[in-house]
Write a protein that holds these residues in place. Structure first.
Motif, PDB file in Angstrom:
ATOM      1  N   PHE A 178      56.690  21.886  44.241  1.00 24.06           N
ATOM      2  CA  PHE A 178      57.526  21.440  45.357  1.00 24.06           C
ATOM      3  C   PHE A 178      56.913  20.284  46.151  1.00 24.06           C
ATOM      4  CE2 PHE A 178      59.464  25.937  45.681  1.00 24.06           C
ATOM      5  CZ  PHE A 178      60.512  25.579  44.851  1.00 24.06           C
ATOM      6  N   HIS A 179      55.602  20.265  46.278  1.00 25.79           N
ATOM      7  CA  HIS A 179      54.976  19.296  47.187  1.00 25.79           C
ATOM      8  C   HIS A 179      55.339  17.870  46.772  1.00 25.79           C
ATOM      9  CE1 HIS A 179      51.972  17.256  49.636  1.00 25.79           C
ATOM     10  NE2 HIS A 179      51.779  18.404  50.263  1.00 25.79           N
ATOM     11  N   GLU A 180      55.736  17.072  47.759  1.00 31.94           N
ATOM     12  CA  GLU A 180      56.244  15.724  47.486  1.00 31.94           C
ATOM     13  C   GLU A 180      55.212  14.847  46.794  1.00 31.94           C
ATOM     14  OE1 GLU A 180      58.318  11.927  49.826  1.00 31.94           O
ATOM     15  OE2 GLU A 180      57.540  13.654  50.954  1.00 31.94           O
ATOM     16  N   ASP A 181      53.929  14.995  47.126  1.00 34.17           N
ATOM     17  CA  ASP A 181      52.900  14.158  46.513  1.00 34.17           C
ATOM     18  C   ASP A 181      52.870  14.315  44.997  1.00 34.17           C
ATOM     19  OD1 ASP A 181      52.223  13.331  49.025  1.00 34.17           O
ATOM     20  OD2 ASP A 181      50.372  14.507  49.165  1.00 34.17           O
ATOM     21  N   VAL A 182      53.177  15.499  44.524  1.00 33.25           N
ATOM     22  CA  VAL A 182      53.216  15.752  43.084  1.00 33.25           C
ATOM     23  C   VAL A 182      54.599  15.461  42.525  1.00 33.25           C
ATOM     24  CG1 VAL A 182      52.926  17.496  41.277  1.00 33.25           C
ATOM     25  CG2 VAL A 182      51.415  17.503  43.280  1.00 33.25           C
ATOM     26  N   ARG A 183      55.616  15.957  43.211  1.00 39.86           N
ATOM     27  CA  ARG A 183      56.974  15.872  42.666  1.00 39.86           C
ATOM     28  C   ARG A 183      57.421  14.427  42.469  1.00 39.86           C
ATOM     29  NH1 ARG A 183      60.109  20.240  42.206  1.00 39.86           N
ATOM     30  NH2 ARG A 183      62.294  19.931  41.642  1.00 39.86           N
ATOM     31  N   LYS A 184      57.067  13.550  43.388  1.00 37.43           N
ATOM     32  CA  LYS A 184      57.509  12.165  43.251  1.00 37.43           C
ATOM     33  C   LYS A 184      56.800  11.454  42.094  1.00 37.43           C
ATOM     34  CE  LYS A 184      54.339  10.289  46.757  1.00 37.43           C
ATOM     35  NZ  LYS A 184      54.263   9.707  48.115  1.00 37.43           N
ATOM     36  N   ARG A 185      55.686  12.025  41.630  1.00 37.20           N
ATOM     37  CA  ARG A 185      54.966  11.440  40.496  1.00 37.20           C
ATOM     38  C   ARG A 185      55.446  11.992  39.152  1.00 37.20           C
ATOM     39  NH1 ARG A 185      48.701  12.110  41.510  1.00 37.20           N
ATOM     40  NH2 ARG A 185      48.637  10.953  39.524  1.00 37.20           N
ATOM     41  N   ILE A 186      55.852  13.253  39.116  1.00 38.48           N
ATOM     42  CA  ILE A 186      56.189  13.854  37.823  1.00 38.48           C
ATOM     43  C   ILE A 186      57.690  14.044  37.602  1.00 38.48           C
ATOM     44  CG2 ILE A 186      53.957  15.036  37.757  1.00 38.48           C
ATOM     45  CD1 ILE A 186      55.471  17.671  38.313  1.00 38.48           C
ATOM     46  N   SER A 187      58.473  14.043  38.681  1.00 41.87           N
ATOM     47  CA  SER A 187      59.932  14.266  38.513  1.00 41.87           C
ATOM     48  C   SER A 187      60.677  13.683  39.706  1.00 41.87           C
ATOM     49  CB  SER A 187      60.229  15.763  38.368  1.00 41.87           C
ATOM     50  OG  SER A 187      59.722  16.499  39.463  1.00 41.87           O
ATOM     51  N   HIS A 188      60.585  12.376  39.854  1.00 40.98           N
ATOM     52  CA  HIS A 188      61.075  11.712  41.062  1.00 40.98           C
ATOM     53  C   HIS A 188      62.593  11.573  41.106  1.00 40.98           C
ATOM     54  CE1 HIS A 188      61.084   8.455  38.113  1.00 40.98           C
ATOM     55  NE2 HIS A 188      61.947   7.833  38.882  1.00 40.98           N
ATOM     56  N   HIS A 218      48.773  20.849  35.573  1.00 41.49           N
ATOM     57  CA  HIS A 218      48.844  19.423  35.236  1.00 41.49           C
ATOM     58  C   HIS A 218      48.098  18.621  36.298  1.00 41.49           C
ATOM     59  CE1 HIS A 218      52.405  19.606  37.963  1.00 41.49           C
ATOM     60  NE2 HIS A 218      52.660  20.719  37.289  1.00 41.49           N
ATOM     61  N   ILE A 219      48.788  17.918  37.195  1.00 45.01           N
ATOM     62  CA  ILE A 219      48.084  17.080  38.176  1.00 45.01           C
ATOM     63  C   ILE A 219      48.017  17.728  39.549  1.00 45.01           C
ATOM     64  CG2 ILE A 219      48.758  14.981  36.949  1.00 45.01           C
ATOM     65  CD1 ILE A 219      50.762  14.453  39.252  1.00 45.01           C
ATOM     66  N   GLU A 220      48.613  18.912  39.690  1.00 43.19           N
ATOM     67  CA  GLU A 220      48.641  19.554  41.009  1.00 43.19           C
ATOM     68  C   GLU A 220      47.286  20.169  41.346  1.00 43.19           C
ATOM     69  OE1 GLU A 220      48.787  23.298  38.709  1.00 43.19           O
ATOM     70  OE2 GLU A 220      49.337  21.198  38.375  1.00 43.19           O
ATOM     71  N   THR A 221      47.064  20.422  42.621  1.00 41.85           N
ATOM     72  CA  THR A 221      45.868  21.120  43.083  1.00 41.85           C
ATOM     73  C   THR A 221      46.227  22.569  43.405  1.00 41.85           C
ATOM     74  OG1 THR A 221      46.276  20.620  45.414  1.00 41.85           O
ATOM     75  CG2 THR A 221      45.040  18.977  44.136  1.00 41.85           C
ATOM     76  N   PHE A 222      45.212  23.366  43.669  1.00 45.20           N
ATOM     77  CA  PHE A 222      45.477  24.738  44.094  1.00 45.20           C
ATOM     78  C   PHE A 222      46.241  24.763  45.422  1.00 45.20           C
ATOM     79  CE2 PHE A 222      41.498  26.135  41.607  1.00 45.20           C
ATOM     80  CZ  PHE A 222      42.255  26.422  40.491  1.00 45.20           C
ATOM     81  N   GLU A 223      45.949  23.798  46.294  1.00 44.65           N
ATOM     82  CA  GLU A 223      46.687  23.728  47.561  1.00 44.65           C
ATOM     83  C   GLU A 223      48.178  23.512  47.314  1.00 44.65           C
ATOM     84  OE1 GLU A 223      43.869  22.172  46.942  1.00 44.65           O
ATOM     85  OE2 GLU A 223      42.471  22.510  48.604  1.00 44.65           O
TER      86      GLU A 223
END
Length: 384
Positions: A178-188, A218-223
Motif C-alpha cells: 500500500f505505501h506510496e513510496d513502493v506502489r508508485k514504483r511497482i504499480s503506478h 521485493h523492494i519493500e521494507t519491513f516498515e
C-alpha cells in the motif's frame, strides 16, 4: 520491544502495535515468532485447517497496467502471448469438471480496455447456469476500480450489477504494497491503496465478503509491510467484512524485477506468523501453496496459518513468474499435506461453512509407509 514483552501481550490477548509488528519482523529467533503465531492460531482454530474444491480461470491477460512484478499481463490484444477467452470457452472449463465439480470458481484478469461490461455479466450468468450453487469469487478490487472508471459507474453500481449476474465475493489480489513510496514504483498505473480499500469497504457495505493480500519480498521494507497490515486491520475494525488474508511471495522470473531474488523460506514463514499476530480481527490466514510451494505452506500451518487454499486446478499467474509449484493439487493431496502437519483437514466452502471434517491422522502417512516397508523388508532381496 523484546520478544518476551510481545509474548506477554499475546498471552494476555492484547493488541500488538506498529513497534511490536516491526520487532517481530526483525526478531532473529524465527521459531519464537512462529510459536507465538501458533498460539494465536490454535486459540482461534485449534488443529482445524481449511481447504476447498476450487478452480482458477484467467479469462484475459490483456491489461493496460504495467506492474513491474507481473509476468502474466500483455499490454494489448494481439501481442505475443495475449489471450482473451470467449465466454463459452470459459464456461467449458467448468463443464469439463462437472464429474468432480468445484464449489468455487476464482476469476482474476488483466484490465482489458476493449471488452464491454456485459461480457463480465454474461460470464457470471453462464457459470451459474451450469452449476447454480457454485460460488463465484471474481474480480479484484483493482478490476472493480478499473470497471468503475472505464464504464463510468460507481463502485456500488459495478458491484451491484455483478452481484445480480452471479458474483458472490471478491478475491484479495491487487493489494501489492500500500505505501506510496513502493506502489508508485511497482504499480503506478492502477488503483492506489485508498481506492483498493474503498472498493472493499463498499463491498462489505453491500454484504459481500472479501479477502486481502500483500505481495512481499521485493523492494519493500519491513516498515512498509507493517504499514500495509495496519491499514487492513483498520479497515477490518470498521467493516468486519474481510474473511481471509493471504501473504503472496514475490516471484521474479519474466518480469521487470527479474534481477531481485525471491523471498526465502524463512521470510515466507515469518510473514505468515507476523500476519497472524497483527491481524487479530481477520479470522483466517492462508499459507498459499502456489506461491510458497506445498512444502513451505505445510510448515506455515505451524506458523499461524489455518488455511492452505484449495485444489485450484489450473493456475497461470504465478507460473508465468516461474513458480515451481504444481498447477493444481488433488483433494487427497491436500488432506495428506494437512494431516502430515499434525492438523485436522476441514473441507470448507468459500464462506468457511464446513463441508466435511476429516479425522486427524494418528500417524502421518509417510510414517505409515516406512512402518509398512519395515514389515515387508523380509520380502526384499538383501542388498550388498
Amino acid at each position: 520491544m523484546t520478544i518476551e514483552s510481545i509474548a506477554q501481550k499475546v498471552q494476555q490477548g492484547e493488541r500488538l502495535d506498529e513497534s511490536d509488528a516491526l520487532a517481530l519482523f526483525l526478531e532473529p529467533d524465527l521459531l519464537a515468532v512462529g510459536a507465538l503465531a501458533n498460539t494465536v492460531r490454535e486459540r482461534m482454530h485449534g488443529d482445524r485447517t481449511y481447504f476447498n474444491r476450487n478452480m482458477r480461470i484467467e479469462v484475459t491477460n490483456v491489461c493496460v497496467a504495467s506492474c513491474l512484478f507481473c509476468s502474466f499481463a500483455k499490454l494489448e490484444e494481439g501481442a505475443p502471448g495475449a489471450h482473451t477467452m470467449k465466454v463459452e470457452e470459459a464456461w467449458r472449463e467448468l463443464e469439463m469438471r462437472m464429474d468432480d465439480p468445484p464449489s468455487e470458481v476464482h476469476i482474476v484478469n488483466g484490465l482489458h480496455p476493449g471488452l464491454p461490461f456485459s461480457y463480465y455479466e454474461e460470464l457470471l450468468r453462464g457459470f451459474k447456469r451450469i452449476k447454480p450453487d457454485v460460488h463465484m469469487k471474481c474480480f479484484t478490487a483493482v478490476e472493480i476500480h478499473f470497471f468503475a472508471q472505464h464504464y463510468k459507474m460507481t463502485y456500488a453500481e459495478v458491484l451491484t450489477r455483478l452481484r445480480e449476474a452471479g458474483l458472490d465475493s471478491l478475491p484479495g489480489g491487487g493489494a501489492e504494497i500500500f505505501h506510496e513510496d513502493v506502489r508508485k514504483r511497482i504499480s503506478h498505473d492502477k488503483a492506489n491503496a485508498d481506492e483498493y480499500l474503498e472498493v472493499h469497504r463498499v463491498a462489505h457495505r453491500l454484504g459481500l465478503r472479501t479477502n486481502a493480500t500483500m505481495l512481499y519480498g521485493h523492494i519493500e521494507t519491513f516498515e512498509h509491510r507493517v504499514d500495509h497490515l495496519m491499514r487492513l486491520r483498520k479497515l477490518q475494525d470498521e467493516t468486519g467484512g474481510m474473511q481471509a488474508f493471504i501473504p503472496l511471495a514475490f516471484h521474479p522470473d519474466g518480469n521487470g524485477m527479474k534481477n531481485l531474488p525471491a523471498p526465502t523460506a524463512v521470510d515466507d514463514l515469518r510473514t505468515v506468523a507476523v500476519s497472524r499476530l497483527v491481524l487479530d480481527n481477520v479470522p483466517h490466514i492462508k499459507a498459499y501453496w502456489v506461491s510458497m510451494t506445498p512444502k513451505i505452506a505445510q510448515l506455515g500451518l505451524r506458523f499461524g496459518a489455518d488455511d492452505i487454499d484449495g485444489t485450484i486446478v489450473h493456475e497461470t499467474i504465478y507460473h508465468a513468474a516461474g513458480s515451481r509449484s504444481p498447477q493444481g493439487l488433488s483433494y487427497n493431496e491436500l488432506v495428506r499435506l494437512i494431516r502430515e502437519a499434525g492438523r485436522i483437514p476441514v473441507e470448507r466452502d468459500t464462506l468457511y461453512n464446513v463441508v466435511r471434517e476429516h479425522p486427524k491422522s494418528a500417524l502421518p502417512e509417510n510414517a505409515v509407509k516406512v512402518r509398512d516397508r519395515k514389515a515387508e523388508r523380509h520380502l526384499l532381496p538383501v542388498l550388498p
